[in-house]
Design a protein around this motif. Sequence first.
Motif: not given
Length: 217
Positions: A191-200, A206-217
């Motif tokens: 139901p809730i997890f840690t989200f990481v979305a790091l832009p260059l 104004d925007g950037s490609p990111i590497r997005a990940i979910a770290i699950l409990p």
Amino acid sequence: MTTPYSQANVVDLTHTITEDMPVYPGTDAPIIEQGTTVAKEGFAEKKLTFFSHVGTHMDAPAHIFEDKKTLDALPVSTFTGPACVIDVSGQAHITLDFLKLHEDRIGHCDFVIFSSGHEKHWGTEAYFSPFPTLDEEAAKWISTQNLKGLGIDAISFDTMDVTTLFIHEILLGNGLVLIENLKNLDQIKDPIFTFVALPLKIVESDGSPIRAIAILP
């Protein structure tokens, strides 16, 4: 030696950048060239040419507003925090009444991510077909919920037929960051997890490609 996270509970939410990937209409496709090689120069490097909003990427408020913040001006804490996935598959529009059903979870999150199932169309023309989007009332309400950002597994937070990015204006105008073109959201069952979305960290981005990940409990 133990590590806090194993491969099993970290989910990659990011599409690979390729030359034939879907891009927003009017945007040039990425160009990926081999600049040097190990065989010739003794080291390998690629020359990359692409717009700041290709692939899995983040929109800054400056994407729409000249006087709003760019990604490099935001604190790094903006790009991570507790998140929840809300299943919006089958919804033509994401309404306030629908969001209110998830109000308690939203109140415990920094990020709300909408899972429409549209990822299955990645790489086809159907990826540009209709997908769920927030209506005006829902966009205004969720902008007041003390969030850092929103994410979606589709190419935009506005419908593809608009001439003005009206929903972007509401969300970015209230200081949120927006993450588009996510994937693998169906792998998140918590139901809730840690989200990481790091832009260059690009100057005045104004925007950037990111590497997005979910770290699950």
